[in-house]
Design a protein around this motif. Structure first.
Motif, mmCIF file in Angstrom:
data_model
loop_
_atom_site.group_PDB
_atom_site.id
_atom_site.type_symbol
_atom_site.label_atom_id
_atom_site.label_comp_id
_atom_site.label_asym_id
_atom_site.label_seq_id
_atom_site.Cartn_x
_atom_site.Cartn_y
_atom_site.Cartn_z
ATOM 1 N N LEU A 104 0.813 -1.216 0.000
ATOM 2 C CA LEU A 104 0.000 0.000 0.000
ATOM 3 C C LEU A 104 0.850 1.271 0.000
ATOM 4 C CD1 LEU A 104 -2.766 -1.248 2.430
ATOM 5 C CD2 LEU A 104 -3.009 -0.848 -0.033
ATOM 6 N N PHE A 105 1.881 1.314 0.828
ATOM 7 C CA PHE A 105 2.742 2.494 0.848
ATOM 8 C C PHE A 105 3.438 2.651 -0.502
ATOM 9 C CE2 PHE A 105 3.577 3.901 5.426
ATOM 10 C CZ PHE A 105 2.434 3.316 5.927
ATOM 11 N N ALA A 106 3.910 1.521 -1.076
ATOM 12 C CA ALA A 106 4.593 1.570 -2.367
ATOM 13 C C ALA A 106 3.667 2.110 -3.445
ATOM 14 C CB ALA A 106 5.097 0.182 -2.751
ATOM 15 N N LYS A 107 2.426 1.675 -3.446
ATOM 16 C CA LYS A 107 1.488 2.118 -4.474
ATOM 17 C C LYS A 107 1.203 3.612 -4.341
ATOM 18 C CE LYS A 107 -1.259 1.227 -7.934
ATOM 19 N NZ LYS A 107 -0.744 0.916 -9.254
ATOM 20 N N VAL A 108 1.042 4.099 -3.127
ATOM 21 C CA VAL A 108 0.782 5.530 -2.928
ATOM 22 C C VAL A 108 1.968 6.353 -3.420
ATOM 23 C CG1 VAL A 108 0.450 7.354 -1.194
ATOM 24 C CG2 VAL A 108 -0.908 5.250 -1.075
ATOM 25 N N THR A 109 3.181 5.973 -3.043
ATOM 26 C CA THR A 109 4.343 6.758 -3.489
ATOM 27 C C THR A 109 4.514 6.668 -5.006
ATOM 28 O OG1 THR A 109 5.882 4.934 -2.990
ATOM 29 C CG2 THR A 109 5.569 6.601 -1.278
ATOM 30 N N GLU A 110 4.233 5.502 -5.581
ATOM 31 C CA GLU A 110 4.314 5.327 -7.038
ATOM 32 C C GLU A 110 3.302 6.218 -7.762
ATOM 33 O OE1 GLU A 110 2.533 1.808 -9.748
ATOM 34 O OE2 GLU A 110 4.033 1.164 -8.292
ATOM 35 N N VAL B 84 4.699 14.998 1.014
ATOM 36 C CA VAL B 84 5.455 14.138 1.924
ATOM 37 C C VAL B 84 4.560 12.996 2.390
ATOM 38 C CG1 VAL B 84 6.660 14.053 4.142
ATOM 39 C CG2 VAL B 84 6.859 16.089 2.681
ATOM 40 N N VAL B 85 5.080 11.772 2.300
ATOM 41 C CA VAL B 85 4.341 10.598 2.767
ATOM 42 C C VAL B 85 4.962 10.111 4.067
ATOM 43 C CG1 VAL B 85 3.639 8.228 2.248
ATOM 44 C CG2 VAL B 85 3.727 9.940 0.409
ATOM 45 N N PHE B 86 4.117 9.985 5.081
ATOM 46 C CA PHE B 86 4.549 9.384 6.340
ATOM 47 C C PHE B 86 3.473 8.419 6.769
ATOM 48 C CE2 PHE B 86 2.057 13.012 7.651
ATOM 49 C CZ PHE B 86 1.427 12.636 8.830
ATOM 50 N N GLY B 87 3.783 7.591 7.732
ATOM 51 C CA GLY B 87 2.773 6.620 8.131
ATOM 52 C C GLY B 87 3.093 5.966 9.439
ATOM 53 N N ILE C 154 4.068 -2.072 11.929
ATOM 54 C CA ILE C 154 5.061 -2.191 10.864
ATOM 55 C C ILE C 154 6.371 -2.674 11.490
ATOM 56 C CG2 ILE C 154 6.379 -0.914 9.132
ATOM 57 C CD1 ILE C 154 3.887 0.955 8.945
ATOM 58 N N PRO C 155 6.850 -3.835 11.065
ATOM 59 C CA PRO C 155 8.103 -4.344 11.633
ATOM 60 C C PRO C 155 9.269 -3.397 11.353
ATOM 61 C CG PRO C 155 6.953 -6.065 10.391
ATOM 62 C CD PRO C 155 6.249 -4.761 10.114
ATOM 63 N N GLU C 156 10.139 -3.272 12.341
ATOM 64 C CA GLU C 156 11.311 -2.396 12.209
ATOM 65 C C GLU C 156 12.119 -2.726 10.956
ATOM 66 O OE1 GLU C 156 12.366 0.232 14.058
ATOM 67 O OE2 GLU C 156 10.688 0.109 15.452
ATOM 68 N N GLY C 157 12.204 -3.999 10.612
ATOM 69 C CA GLY C 157 12.978 -4.417 9.458
ATOM 70 C C GLY C 157 12.425 -3.930 8.129
ATOM 71 N N ASP C 158 11.151 -3.574 8.087
ATOM 72 C CA ASP C 158 10.534 -3.077 6.858
ATOM 73 C C ASP C 158 10.742 -1.574 6.655
ATOM 74 O OD1 ASP C 158 9.617 -5.611 6.336
ATOM 75 O OD2 ASP C 158 7.534 -5.202 6.868
ATOM 76 N N ILE C 159 11.102 -0.874 7.709
ATOM 77 C CA ILE C 159 11.202 0.585 7.635
ATOM 78 C C ILE C 159 12.253 1.053 6.628
ATOM 79 C CG2 ILE C 159 11.724 2.690 8.949
ATOM 80 C CD1 ILE C 159 10.223 1.357 11.323
ATOM 81 N N PRO C 160 13.456 0.479 6.590
ATOM 82 C CA PRO C 160 14.424 0.939 5.578
ATOM 83 C C PRO C 160 13.919 0.759 4.147
ATOM 84 C CG PRO C 160 15.552 -0.308 7.288
ATOM 85 C CD PRO C 160 14.077 -0.461 7.538
ATOM 86 N N GLY D 282 10.258 5.935 -0.665
ATOM 87 C CA GLY D 282 9.865 7.332 -0.607
ATOM 88 C C GLY D 282 9.027 7.719 0.601
ATOM 89 N N VAL D 283 8.865 6.807 1.551
ATOM 90 C CA VAL D 283 8.138 7.128 2.776
ATOM 91 C C VAL D 283 9.111 7.867 3.698
ATOM 92 C CG1 VAL D 283 6.859 6.202 4.740
ATOM 93 C CG2 VAL D 283 6.655 5.108 2.493
ATOM 94 N N ALA D 284 8.758 9.084 4.064
ATOM 95 C CA ALA D 284 9.684 9.940 4.810
ATOM 96 C C ALA D 284 9.858 9.517 6.263
ATOM 97 C CB ALA D 284 9.206 11.391 4.757
ATOM 98 N N LYS D 285 8.814 8.973 6.875
ATOM 99 C CA LYS D 285 8.883 8.604 8.289
ATOM 100 C C LYS D 285 7.842 7.550 8.581
ATOM 101 C CE LYS D 285 10.001 9.180 12.712
ATOM 102 N NZ LYS D 285 11.259 8.685 13.233
ATOM 103 N N VAL D 286 8.210 6.583 9.417
ATOM 104 C CA VAL D 286 7.277 5.548 9.863
ATOM 105 C C VAL D 286 7.236 5.575 11.387
ATOM 106 C CG1 VAL D 286 6.770 3.083 9.936
ATOM 107 C CG2 VAL D 286 7.721 4.106 7.847
#
Length: 133
Positions: free
Chosen positions: A72-78, A89-92, A96-102, A108-112
């Motif tokens: 979902l985040f990928a589709k919004v930024t795309e 700016v996209v944040f959310g 969400i697992p810490e490992g997915d944040i990078p 293009g997600v600025a902050k999780v």
């Protein structure tokens, strides 16, 4: 001339039906003087991007608890990129697992924000990292 208040679209993409956190964040941003549009439950990425563009949003805050955050985040930024709206700016946040944040940041997600983030922290981050259009 006074600066316009920040405009933030808060959205619940996908089939996740739990929106209490999104409403709490939306209210905190509003109480901090921002103009906030909450799109409601079960929004598609296309609906969210359309709302952000129509509302002349400075940022989009996504809340995902369903585990579909990568898609979902990928589709919004795309879609924002495709609409030449990468300045939004996209944040959310959500479950969400810490490992997915990078990986989300690479998309293009600025902050999780993960569980335990305070509304004070979220408001401060938005103020410090989003520029009004």
């Amino acid at each position: 001339m006074t600066q316009s208040p920040l405009r933030v679209v808060v959205a619940k993409p996908g089939l996740d039906g739990h929106d209490r956190g999104a409403k709490v964040v939306a209210r905190a941003l509003r109480d901090a003087g921002m103009e906030v549009v909450y799109t409601g439950l079960h929004q598609t990425p296309e609906q969210i991007v359309e709302a952000a563009i129509q509302e002349d949003a400075d940022a989009v805050g996504l809340s995902v608890l369903s585990g579909a955050h990568m898609t979902l985040f990928a589709k919004v930024t795309e879609l924002l990129k495709a609409r030449d709206a990468e300045d939004i700016v996209v944040f959310g946040g959500g479950i969400i697992p810490e490992g997915d944040i990078p990986e989300l940041e690479k998309l293009g997600v600025a902050k999780v924000f993960t569980p335990g983030a305070t509304t004070t922290e979220i408001v401060a981050w938005v103020r410090d990292n989003v520029t009004p259009s």
